[in-house]
Design a protein around this motif. Structure first.
Motif, PDB file in Angstrom:
ATOM      1  N   LEU A  91       0.817  -1.209   0.000  1.00 64.44           N
ATOM      2  CA  LEU A  91       0.000   0.000   0.000  1.00 64.44           C
ATOM      3  C   LEU A  91       0.856   1.265   0.000  1.00 64.44           C
ATOM      4  O   LEU A  91       0.334   2.373  -0.206  1.00 64.44           O
ATOM      5  CB  LEU A  91      -0.936   0.007   1.213  1.00 64.44           C
TER       6      LEU A  91
ATOM      7  N   PRO B  18      -5.234  -5.590   2.526  1.00 57.64           N
ATOM      8  CA  PRO B  18      -6.503  -5.017   2.992  1.00 57.64           C
ATOM      9  C   PRO B  18      -7.220  -4.132   1.980  1.00 57.64           C
ATOM     10  O   PRO B  18      -8.446  -4.124   1.947  1.00 57.64           O
ATOM     11  CB  PRO B  18      -6.091  -4.214   4.230  1.00 57.64           C
ATOM     12  N   HIS B  19      -6.485  -3.410   1.140  1.00 53.10           N
ATOM     13  CA  HIS B  19      -7.101  -2.484   0.194  1.00 53.10           C
ATOM     14  C   HIS B  19      -6.552  -2.771  -1.204  1.00 53.10           C
ATOM     15  O   HIS B  19      -5.575  -2.151  -1.639  1.00 53.10           O
ATOM     16  CB  HIS B  19      -6.828  -1.032   0.593  1.00 53.10           C
TER      17      HIS B  19
ATOM     18  N   ARG C 248      -5.917   0.133  -3.760  1.00 53.37           N
ATOM     19  CA  ARG C 248      -4.761   0.961  -3.408  1.00 53.37           C
ATOM     20  C   ARG C 248      -3.455   0.239  -3.756  1.00 53.37           C
ATOM     21  O   ARG C 248      -2.499   0.850  -4.232  1.00 53.37           O
ATOM     22  CB  ARG C 248      -4.789   1.311  -1.926  1.00 53.37           C
TER      23      ARG C 248
ATOM     24  N   ASN D 112     -15.743  -8.783   0.025  1.00 52.24           N
ATOM     25  CA  ASN D 112     -14.795  -8.520   1.096  1.00 52.24           C
ATOM     26  C   ASN D 112     -15.162  -9.408   2.284  1.00 52.24           C
ATOM     27  O   ASN D 112     -16.351  -9.625   2.559  1.00 52.24           O
ATOM     28  CB  ASN D 112     -14.874  -7.039   1.487  1.00 52.24           C
TER      29      ASN D 112
ATOM     30  N   ASP E 193     -14.679  -8.790   5.432  1.00 43.68           N
ATOM     31  CA  ASP E 193     -14.959  -8.066   6.675  1.00 43.68           C
ATOM     32  C   ASP E 193     -16.252  -8.588   7.296  1.00 43.68           C
ATOM     33  O   ASP E 193     -17.282  -8.712   6.612  1.00 43.68           O
ATOM     34  CB  ASP E 193     -15.103  -6.566   6.406  1.00 43.68           C
TER      35      ASP E 193
ATOM     36  N   GLN F 180      -8.382 -11.342   2.767  1.00 46.92           N
ATOM     37  CA  GLN F 180      -9.143 -10.105   2.912  1.00 46.92           C
ATOM     38  C   GLN F 180     -10.255 -10.003   1.870  1.00 46.92           C
ATOM     39  O   GLN F 180     -11.319  -9.448   2.141  1.00 46.92           O
ATOM     40  CB  GLN F 180      -8.208  -8.894   2.763  1.00 46.92           C
ATOM     41  N   THR F 181      -9.997 -10.540   0.668  1.00 45.74           N
ATOM     42  CA  THR F 181     -10.934 -10.408  -0.457  1.00 45.74           C
ATOM     43  C   THR F 181     -11.070 -11.735  -1.175  1.00 45.74           C
ATOM     44  O   THR F 181     -10.062 -12.385  -1.464  1.00 45.74           O
ATOM     45  CB  THR F 181     -10.446  -9.340  -1.461  1.00 45.74           C
TER      46      THR F 181
ATOM     47  N   PHE G 203     -11.182  -3.984 -10.516  1.00 41.12           N
ATOM     48  CA  PHE G 203     -10.231  -3.390  -9.583  1.00 41.12           C
ATOM     49  C   PHE G 203      -9.090  -2.711 -10.334  1.00 41.12           C
ATOM     50  O   PHE G 203      -8.555  -1.693  -9.882  1.00 41.12           O
ATOM     51  CB  PHE G 203      -9.700  -4.450  -8.623  1.00 41.12           C
TER      52      PHE G 203
END
Length: 235
Positions: free
Chosen positions: A118, A140-141, A144, A173, A175, A195-196, A205
Motif C-alpha cells: 500500500l 486489505p485495500h 490501493r 470482502n 470483513d 481479505q478479499t 479493480f
C-alpha cells in the motif's frame, strides 16, 4: 493423483500431475460448490512435472510472455539481452518464474508484508514489469495496492498477476466474516489471512486503480486466470 494436458509457459513441458490441495474448512468458509472446489484444486494443485509451476503460475507466465512480446518460454526469455534490460519488480515471487528471472541485473524481489504494497518504497515509473501471484487477496485495500503497482510502472510497462477467482460469483470482502487463511491452516499467519474473495468482476479493480488497458489469460478455463494491465501514462 490426476494427470492433465497443457503446455508450460515457463519450461515448455507437457506433463502435469495434479494433487488435491483444498481442505474441508476452507471449502466451507468460501462456500464453494463441488465444481468450484474442483477447478480451484486444479488451479493450485496441478503442476508441471518439469519445473513445478502450477496452472495459475503457467497462466501468469503466459501474461508475462505477452507483456514482453516473447513467444518462447520464460526460461528462454530470462537468457536474452532484452530480459537483461528489463526492470522487474517481483512481489512475493512465483514458483518457476522467479528463479528464471532472479539473476537478471535489473530484477528486484520485494516480499509482502515486509514490503507494504500500500506504500511501496520505490520511486514513480522505475519498473517495466511488476509481477505478483496470489498475493492481492491478502492485502486489505486491493485497489490501493494496484494503484501502487501502477505508480511504480514506467509508461508502457505491464503489471502481471494472479488471484484465486471464483468465476460464478462476484467479489466479496471478508470483513465481518470468520477469519479464513490460505496455506497451512495450523499456522494462521496474518499474511495468509484472506481479505478479499475475488469473483468474475475481479477485472474492475484494475480500472478503479487507473489502468486503461487490461487483458486476461486463461489456462484450462476456469481453472487458472492471469491478469495483465498496461501503464498507458502517468496521469
Amino acid at each position: 493423483m490426476i494427470h492433465t494436458s497443457a503446455t508450460c509457459s515457463i519450461c515448455g513441458g507437457g506433463s502435469f500431475t495434479s494433487h488435491k490441495v483444498l481442505w474441508p474448512a476452507l471449502i466451507a468458509e468460501w462456500q464453494l460448490s463441488e465444481t468450484e472446489a474442483a477447478y480451484i484444486d486444479e488451479q493450485q494443485g496441478c503442476a508441471c512435472d518439469g519445473c513445478g509451476a502450477n496452472l495459475r503460475v503457467v497462466a501468469l507466465g503466459d501474461a508475462v510472455r505477452r507483456a514482453t512480446g516473447f513467444d518462447k518460454t520464460i526460461r528462454a526469455f530470462g537468457e536474452t539481452p532484452e530480459a537483461a534490460r528489463l526492470r522487474i519488480l517481483d512481489l512475493n515471487g512465483a514458483p518457476a518464474i522467479s528463479p528464471a528471472l532472479a539473476a537478471l541485473p535489473e530484477y528486484v524481489r520485494a516480499d509482502y508484508p515486509k514490503v507494504d504494497m500500500l506504500a511501496m518504497p520505490f520511486a514513480d515509473g522505475v519498473f517495466d514489469l511488476v509481477i505478483h501471484s496470489d498475493t492481492l487477496e491478502h492485502v486489505p485495500h486491493p485497489v490501493r495496492a494496484l494503484q501502487e503497482c501502477r505508480r511504480v510502472l514506467a509508461p508502457g510497462g505491464s503489471l502481471c498477476f494472479t488471484v484465486p477467482v471464483v468465476v460464478g460469483r462476484l467479489t466479496r470482502n471478508r470483513d465481518g466474516l470468520p477469519k479464513s487463511y490460505h496455506g497451512d491452516p495450523a499456522t494462521c499467519a496474518e499474511d495468509l489471512l484472506v481479505q478479499t474473495e475475488f469473483g468474475a468482476d475481479a477485472w474492475r479493480f484494475l480500472f478503479e486503480a487507473g489502468f486503461r488497458e487490461i487483458a486476461m489469460h486463461a489456462v484450462k478455463y476456469p481453472a487458472a486466470i492471469a491478469f495483465r494491465a498496461i501503464q498507458i501514462s502517468m496521469d
